[in-house]
Enzyme design. Structure first.
Site, PDB file in Angstrom:
ATOM      1  N   GLU A 215      13.514  20.371   0.229  1.00 47.66           N
ATOM      2  CA  GLU A 215      13.456  19.400   1.330  1.00 47.66           C
ATOM      3  C   GLU A 215      12.209  19.579   2.179  1.00 47.66           C
ATOM      4  O   GLU A 215      11.991  20.651   2.741  1.00 47.66           O
ATOM      5  CB  GLU A 215      14.692  19.558   2.228  1.00 47.66           C
TER       6      GLU A 215
ATOM      7  N   GLU B 289      23.226  13.891   8.701  1.00 49.70           N
ATOM      8  CA  GLU B 289      22.895  15.189   9.288  1.00 49.70           C
ATOM      9  C   GLU B 289      22.355  14.987  10.703  1.00 49.70           C
ATOM     10  O   GLU B 289      21.172  15.183  10.971  1.00 49.70           O
ATOM     11  CB  GLU B 289      21.868  15.922   8.416  1.00 49.70           C
TER      12      GLU B 289
END
Length: 277
Positions: free
Chosen positions: A152, A255
């Site tokens: 990520e 998130e």
């Protein structure tokens, strides 16, 4: 239609962690993700998933540590991953092996391998070389268990010093590793801060087959969609359109930190997602 997974590390902050599974299911979510499972027995987490009809779609490798007993201490001490850090290869392997055990118990198809911080004296080239070598090993181990490995890009405003910041860098790493089960975790919060142009980035990268998962949060304050600067209905339409064209059928992890952290605040803030649940 996009599929959304509740991130239980951030959502429902008014509830104990293990009670968040029930809350997410009650709100209509069919899947969950969270940062780390290691503070809880895998059997307990699996029972929560099964009891509430939820899928586990993602969690992270430990951010550091050489045994399950000190994984969370590494996170609390500021470690943000080991995959790109020269000299911490043994730590990375220990953590990844533990993640595979949890992934099996939770039937989770994806593991986010945390890349880590680059020390001021370390070269980007050395970090990349370490990352590629570690990911080649991890992807091979994950493939034996039928799991994907994700990396990520994270913005350096949120995590100063993080080695991987841009989508093009992440995709170069994936290509260098050359493993079909290594993919990019495309967090649109981080992408908007670093690069912007989200519609074009989605259209560019999703058809490559190298995007394994999306995550979202509003910019700039990391709250739920609709509280800041991004046109999320448009972004979801783009994801839906490109997904239909290229056959992508993954998940979008929510998130974010709810703007209202009081009791029931997460549920009250879900109007943005109700049409999709």
């Amino acid at each position: 239609m996009p599929q959304f997974a509740a991130n239980l590390s951030m959502m429902y902050p008014d509830l104990p962690f293990l009670d968040r599974f029930a809350a997410a299911a009650q709100d209509g979510f069919k899947a969950v993700e969270y940062l780390f499972p290691y503070a809880y027995p895998a059997a307990e987490l699996a029972a929560r998933l099964q009891g509430h009809g939820l899928q586990q779609v993602l969690f992270n490798t430990p951010s550091g540590g050489n045994a399950i007993g000190n994984f969370m201490q590494a996170w609390e001490g500021g470690s943000r991953g080991t995959a790109s850090v020269p000299g911490r290869e043994a730590e990375f392997r220990t953590g990844f092996e533990a993640a595979l055990v949890y992934a099996e118990a939770l039937q989770c198809p994806r593991i986010h391998a945390m890349v880590g911080l680059r020390a001021s004296g370390d070269s980007p080239e050395a970090a990349d070389a370490t990352l590629v070598k570690n990911l080649q090993w991890a992807a091979a181990e994950a493939a034996k268990a039928g799991r994907d490995v994700l990396i990520e890009p994270i913005n350096t405003r949120s995590v100063p010093g993080f080695h991987l910041n841009r989508q093009d860098h992440a995709h170069r790493i994936v290509q260098a590793v050359g493993a079909a089960n290594l993919k990019v975790q495309m967090d649109l919060f981080h992408c908007q801060i670093v690069e912007g142009d989200l519609s074009a980035k989605i259209a560019q990268y999703l058809p490559t087959g190298q995007v394994g998962h999306f995550q979202i949060a509003e910019v700039p304050h990391r709250h739920e969609p609709g509280t800041g600067e991004v046109n999320w209905p448009h972004i979801f339409k783009i994801i839906d359109k490109v997904s239909a064209e290229c056959g992508w059928n993954g998940w979008i992890g929510c998130e974010y930190n709810p703007a209202d952290a009081s009791a029931g605040g997460t549920s009250r803030g879900l109007e943005w997602v109700r049409p999709y649940l």
